[in-house]
Design a protein around this motif. Structure first.
Motif, mmCIF file in Angstrom:
data_model
loop_
_atom_site.group_PDB
_atom_site.id
_atom_site.type_symbol
_atom_site.label_atom_id
_atom_site.label_comp_id
_atom_site.label_asym_id
_atom_site.label_seq_id
_atom_site.Cartn_x
_atom_site.Cartn_y
_atom_site.Cartn_z
ATOM 1 N N VAL A 13 0.630 26.853 21.388
ATOM 2 C CA VAL A 13 -0.337 26.193 22.264
ATOM 3 C C VAL A 13 -0.637 27.016 23.508
ATOM 4 O O VAL A 13 -1.638 26.795 24.167
ATOM 5 N N GLY A 32 -2.827 29.603 14.740
ATOM 6 C CA GLY A 32 -3.024 28.534 15.706
ATOM 7 C C GLY A 32 -3.432 27.224 15.078
ATOM 8 O O GLY A 32 -2.910 26.159 15.425
ATOM 9 N N ASP A 52 -1.169 23.934 15.108
ATOM 10 C CA ASP A 52 -1.755 22.759 15.752
ATOM 11 C C ASP A 52 -1.597 21.508 14.892
ATOM 12 O O ASP A 52 -1.387 20.413 15.411
ATOM 13 N N LEU A 61 0.155 18.278 16.270
ATOM 14 C CA LEU A 61 -0.534 16.988 16.351
ATOM 15 C C LEU A 61 0.282 15.873 15.705
ATOM 16 O O LEU A 61 0.378 14.769 16.239
#
Length: 172
Positions: free
Chosen positions: A8, A153, A157, A161
């Motif tokens: 992140v 990424g 992610d 999440l």
């Protein structure tokens, strides 16, 4: 720098601890969020569980809506976090991307309600056909390591999440 494409944090976060980059990301999204980054190693020795390196973890464990989020991929560290959370009856979310990021794992431990991390390991050992455990496979050079191929990424992610969702559901 090798984490920029699969974390992140961004280029501006190079050189700072990952926990600080994650805390900054939380605050960018939700400035009122209370995040306590713990930039120290957790003791693998049970006698060290109550030392100063654990002070922040103890604060989270004592908070009425505290949730421990463990994102290391080492069984030893995850086992320590699990043992402390189970002993203190505190919820935890475990998340990691394994191997060459071809496999992710996210699960939540609610002491007294769900299997704990150690319980999952014991079930995997006792019944590997029913409860498979990820085994790193040599898939050759990962695509993201090749020149000109974007990083992971997006993949990271997705795991992040799901982790955030479980943490927020636990708090709620």
């Amino acid at each position: 720098p090798e984490n920029v494409a699969r974390h992140v944090g961004g280029v501006s976060d190079i050189g700072i601890p990952k926990v600080e980059a994650v805390a900054r990301a939380f605050h960018r999204t939700s400035p009122d969020t209370q995040v306590t980054p713990v930039p120290s190693a957790l003791s693998i020795d049970p006698a060290g569980w109550r030392t100063d390196a654990m002070a922040h973890l103890r604060e989270v464990l004592a908070a009425p809506h505290g949730v421990v989020v463990c994102t290391t991929a080492t069984t030893d560290a995850e086992s320590v976090v699990n043992a402390v959370c189970v002993a203190e009856r505190a919820p935890a979310v475990f998340a990691t991307v394994l191997g060459q990021a071809e496999h992710g794992r996210v699960f939540r431990v609610l002491p007294g309600e769900t299997a704990c991390y150690q319980c999952v390991l014991l079930m995997q050992a006792a019944e590997p056909g029913r409860f498979p455990r990820f085994q790193a496979a040599d898939l050759g050079e990962p695509a993201y390591a090749r020149p000109g191929v974007p990083g992971l990424g997006i993949d990271i992610d997705e795991v992040a999440l799901l982790t955030a969702r479980l943490a927020l559901q636990t708090i709620a």
